[in-house]
Motif scaffolding. Structure first.
Motif, PDB file in Angstrom:
ATOM      1  N   ASP A   1       0.865  -1.180   0.000  1.00 29.23           N
ATOM      2  CA  ASP A   1       0.000   0.000   0.000  1.00 29.23           C
ATOM      3  C   ASP A   1       0.897   1.224   0.000  1.00 29.23           C
ATOM      4  OD1 ASP A   1      -1.829   2.022   0.447  1.00 29.23           O
ATOM      5  OD2 ASP A   1      -2.018   1.595   2.593  1.00 29.23           O
ATOM      6  N   ILE A   2       0.993   1.907  -1.145  1.00 26.05           N
ATOM      7  CA  ILE A   2       1.892   3.064  -1.241  1.00 26.05           C
ATOM      8  C   ILE A   2       1.189   4.362  -0.835  1.00 26.05           C
ATOM      9  CG2 ILE A   2       3.364   1.984  -2.969  1.00 26.05           C
ATOM     10  CD1 ILE A   2       1.952   3.657  -5.115  1.00 26.05           C
ATOM     11  N   GLU A   3      -0.106   4.298  -0.494  1.00 26.69           N
ATOM     12  CA  GLU A   3      -0.856   5.453   0.012  1.00 26.69           C
ATOM     13  C   GLU A   3      -0.685   6.688  -0.878  1.00 26.69           C
ATOM     14  OE1 GLU A   3      -3.135   6.095   2.623  1.00 26.69           O
ATOM     15  OE2 GLU A   3      -3.254   3.932   2.359  1.00 26.69           O
ATOM     16  N   SER A   4      -0.901   6.496  -2.170  1.00 26.39           N
ATOM     17  CA  SER A   4      -0.690   7.593  -3.114  1.00 26.39           C
ATOM     18  C   SER A   4      -1.988   8.231  -3.599  1.00 26.39           C
ATOM     19  CB  SER A   4       0.098   7.075  -4.327  1.00 26.39           C
ATOM     20  OG  SER A   4      -0.621   6.043  -4.990  1.00 26.39           O
ATOM     21  N   ARG A   5      -3.124   7.757  -3.126  1.00 22.25           N
ATOM     22  CA  ARG A   5      -4.415   8.224  -3.651  1.00 22.25           C
ATOM     23  C   ARG A   5      -4.546   9.746  -3.605  1.00 22.25           C
ATOM     24  NH1 ARG A   5      -9.642   5.955  -3.711  1.00 22.25           N
ATOM     25  NH2 ARG A   5      -8.540   4.068  -4.392  1.00 22.25           N
ATOM     26  N   HIS A   6      -4.081  10.363  -2.521  1.00 27.39           N
ATOM     27  CA  HIS A   6      -4.297  11.805  -2.350  1.00 27.39           C
ATOM     28  C   HIS A   6      -3.019  12.624  -2.551  1.00 27.39           C
ATOM     29  CE1 HIS A   6      -8.063  10.344  -0.993  1.00 27.39           C
ATOM     30  NE2 HIS A   6      -7.609   9.903   0.158  1.00 27.39           N
ATOM     31  N   LEU A   7      -1.975  11.997  -3.064  1.00 27.04           N
ATOM     32  CA  LEU A   7      -0.739  12.728  -3.336  1.00 27.04           C
ATOM     33  C   LEU A   7      -0.862  13.489  -4.653  1.00 27.04           C
ATOM     34  CD1 LEU A   7       1.966  10.025  -2.447  1.00 27.04           C
ATOM     35  CD2 LEU A   7       1.066  11.852  -0.980  1.00 27.04           C
ATOM     36  N   SER A   8       0.101  14.374  -4.901  1.00 26.75           N
ATOM     37  CA  SER A   8       0.173  15.014  -6.210  1.00 26.75           C
ATOM     38  C   SER A   8       0.590  13.970  -7.240  1.00 26.75           C
ATOM     39  CB  SER A   8       1.200  16.144  -6.190  1.00 26.75           C
ATOM     40  OG  SER A   8       2.512  15.614  -6.009  1.00 26.75           O
ATOM     41  N   GLN A   9       0.420  14.280  -8.509  1.00 28.36           N
ATOM     42  CA  GLN A   9       0.834  13.352  -9.557  1.00 28.36           C
ATOM     43  C   GLN A   9       2.333  13.065  -9.469  1.00 28.36           C
ATOM     44  OE1 GLN A   9      -0.512  14.335 -13.510  1.00 28.36           O
ATOM     45  NE2 GLN A   9      -2.566  14.868 -12.815  1.00 28.36           N
ATOM     46  N   GLU A  10       3.118  14.093  -9.198  1.00 27.84           N
ATOM     47  CA  GLU A  10       4.568  13.902  -9.115  1.00 27.84           C
ATOM     48  C   GLU A  10       4.938  13.006  -7.941  1.00 27.84           C
ATOM     49  OE1 GLU A  10       2.978  16.788  -9.345  1.00 27.84           O
ATOM     50  OE2 GLU A  10       3.518  17.417 -11.374  1.00 27.84           O
TER      51      GLU A  10
ATOM     52  N   ALA B   1       3.953   9.367  -8.608  1.00 24.05           N
ATOM     53  CA  ALA B   1       4.893   8.737  -9.539  1.00 24.05           C
ATOM     54  C   ALA B   1       6.178   8.344  -8.816  1.00 24.05           C
ATOM     55  CB  ALA B   1       5.206   9.695 -10.691  1.00 24.05           C
ATOM     56  N   THR B   2       6.639   9.201  -7.923  1.00 25.53           N
ATOM     57  CA  THR B   2       7.839   8.889  -7.136  1.00 25.53           C
ATOM     58  C   THR B   2       7.605   7.677  -6.246  1.00 25.53           C
ATOM     59  OG1 THR B   2       8.535  11.206  -7.141  1.00 25.53           O
ATOM     60  CG2 THR B   2       9.456   9.798  -5.418  1.00 25.53           C
ATOM     61  N   ALA B   3       6.421   7.589  -5.655  1.00 26.12           N
ATOM     62  CA  ALA B   3       6.096   6.456  -4.779  1.00 26.12           C
ATOM     63  C   ALA B   3       6.128   5.146  -5.549  1.00 26.12           C
ATOM     64  CB  ALA B   3       4.734   6.670  -4.138  1.00 26.12           C
ATOM     65  N   VAL B   4       5.618   5.156  -6.776  1.00 27.43           N
ATOM     66  CA  VAL B   4       5.633   3.950  -7.611  1.00 27.43           C
ATOM     67  C   VAL B   4       7.057   3.607  -8.028  1.00 27.43           C
ATOM     68  CG1 VAL B   4       5.012   3.083  -9.894  1.00 27.43           C
ATOM     69  CG2 VAL B   4       3.278   4.138  -8.462  1.00 27.43           C
ATOM     70  N   THR B   5       7.815   4.610  -8.444  1.00 24.96           N
ATOM     71  CA  THR B   5       9.178   4.386  -8.916  1.00 24.96           C
ATOM     72  C   THR B   5      10.046   3.741  -7.844  1.00 24.96           C
ATOM     73  OG1 THR B   5       8.977   6.277 -10.411  1.00 24.96           O
ATOM     74  CG2 THR B   5      11.207   5.512  -9.920  1.00 24.96           C
ATOM     75  N   ALA B   6       9.775   4.057  -6.582  1.00 23.15           N
ATOM     76  CA  ALA B   6      10.572   3.511  -5.478  1.00 23.15           C
ATOM     77  C   ALA B   6      10.530   1.992  -5.429  1.00 23.15           C
ATOM     78  CB  ALA B   6      10.075   4.094  -4.157  1.00 23.15           C
ATOM     79  N   PHE B   7       9.456   1.383  -5.990  1.00 22.00           N
ATOM     80  CA  PHE B   7       9.324  -0.074  -5.941  1.00 22.00           C
ATOM     81  C   PHE B   7       9.427  -0.723  -7.318  1.00 22.00           C
ATOM     82  CE2 PHE B   7       6.892   1.579  -2.304  1.00 22.00           C
ATOM     83  CZ  PHE B   7       7.560   0.930  -1.265  1.00 22.00           C
ATOM     84  N   ALA B   8       9.617   0.072  -8.364  1.00 21.61           N
ATOM     85  CA  ALA B   8       9.544  -0.450  -9.731  1.00 21.61           C
ATOM     86  C   ALA B   8      10.655  -1.437 -10.061  1.00 21.61           C
ATOM     87  CB  ALA B   8       9.563   0.705 -10.731  1.00 21.61           C
ATOM     88  N   ASP B   9      11.784  -1.376  -9.340  1.00 21.96           N
ATOM     89  CA  ASP B   9      12.871  -2.310  -9.637  1.00 21.96           C
ATOM     90  C   ASP B   9      12.876  -3.532  -8.722  1.00 21.96           C
ATOM     91  OD1 ASP B   9      13.616  -1.063  -7.318  1.00 21.96           O
ATOM     92  OD2 ASP B   9      15.650  -0.546  -7.971  1.00 21.96           O
TER      93      ASP B   9
END
Length: 344
Positions: A45-54, A57-65
């Motif tokens: 759960d990256i809890e990104s629902r209410h974050l800004s788009q930027e 995106a950073t939250a997703v990138t942190a786990f993409a690798d």
């Protein structure tokens, strides 16, 4: 390496994904950060629902690798959140992969035709989701939503079979390692992973004492609570087995502050009363409670009703029953209670 890494933008969605796999006999672990785990499916759960788009995106990138056969982005079934930004982040991080996006969840009335999302036949931007206080939905066109996402194919879907076919095709495509969609897609991935095994019967815990917390203003959740109370399934009485938690929080308080305050109230209740479970409506409220508990990992058991996962709170003698605000019919709570309260 996990067979699948799932990323969800809120806690109810993350638990729903985990429950789809657990229901197929595939153990999953739901956390708020990456943990070394022997579970074949890890859900974060990256809890990104209410974050800004930027920020999302950073939250997703942190786990993409993170090493995984498939990265699955669990998206909201009504297009809330930062779906396009998160898909674009995955596209940048995994340039070798195409993206398959299946937005339909027919079992819950979410269908997609010609790239437009409908909720029970109504374009989503004309439903109650347009009035969401934090993430109002203003456009029903999914193709417009993801028009800038590289290598992304949006699949229509009006039936469960449509979703199953699109998911099977994505899993069979050697170039596709990123799959997105609501929990209907998670269910189909789980079915593919589990083949040829049939799902084993779920052994539900016996929930005699349950605290019910409705943190959602959506008319569906409000109606479910009213129906259950009118039919004697719930009570505000402090002595009731399945008890409604009254939230004495000023109406002017901001939604995320309400979620945090609710978490503190639930923690106080747990210190004063022995409870088997907490049932929570609304992702923000669920996360507020989990945060108050110290964000322990959760192990989903399965869905007691479609869209209603039951999870074991690790290191506590407690179960977490969760639901997104806009899911289910009015009899949802009695149906869940019948399986859990009467279970031996």
């Amino acid at each position: 390496m996990s067979a699948l890494l799932a990323l969800a933008d809120d806690l109810t969605g993350a638990l729903e994904v985990g429950a789809k796999f657990a229901g197929r006999g595939i153990p999953s672990l739901v956390t708020t950060s990456s943990h070394p785990t022997a579970h074949p499916v890890e859900v974060i759960d990256i809890e990104s629902r209410h974050l800004s788009q930027e920020a999302s995106a950073t939250a997703v990138t942190a786990f993409a690798d993170t090493p995984a056969r498939i990265i699955y982005l669990k998206t909201d079934s009504t297009l809330r959140g930062n779906i396009a930004a998160e898909l674009q982040a995955l596209a940048r991080a995994r340039p070798e992969s195409t993206i398959a996006y299946m937005p339909a969840y027919p079992a819950l009335g979410r269908t997609v035709k010609d790239g437009v999302l409908y909720v029970y036949g109504i374009p989503v931007h004309r439903t109650a989701f347009a009035a969401d206080p934090l993430d109002p939905v203003t456009d029903s066109s999914i193709r417009r939503l993801v028009r800038d996402v590289s290598r992304c194919t949006v699949h229509d879907g009006e039936t469960d079979a449509d979703v199953a076919r699109a998911t099977a095709a994505a899993l069979a495509d050697p170039h596709c390692r990123i799959i997105a969609g609501p929990a209907s897609v998670a269910a189909e991935i789980a079915a593919q992973f589990a083949q040829p095994r049939a799902p084993a019967p779920t052994h539900w815990p016996r929930i005699r004492k349950c605290l019910i917390v409705n943190g959602s203003l959506h008319e569906v959740s409000v109606g479910q609570m009213a129906f259950a109370e009118a039919h004697g399934c719930l009570s505000t009485s402090a002595t009731a087995g399945w008890r409604i938690l009254h939230l004495p929080i000023p109406a002017a308080t901001r939604p995320l502050e309400i979620a945090a305050a609710t978490g503190r109230l639930v923690l106080q209740c747990l210190s004063e009363t022995e409870l088997d479970a907490v049932m929570v409506f609304g992702g923000d409220t669920a996360f507020g409670i989990l945060k108050a508990l110290g964000c322990p990992p959760l192990e989903p058991i399965g869905e007691v009703v479609t869209g209603v996962p039951v999870s074991r709170v690790l290191n506590r003698n407690l179960y977490f029953i969760t639901k997104a605000g806009g899911f289910g019919d009015e009899s949802l709570i009695p149906a869940a209670k019948q399986l859990l309260h009467a279970n031996d």
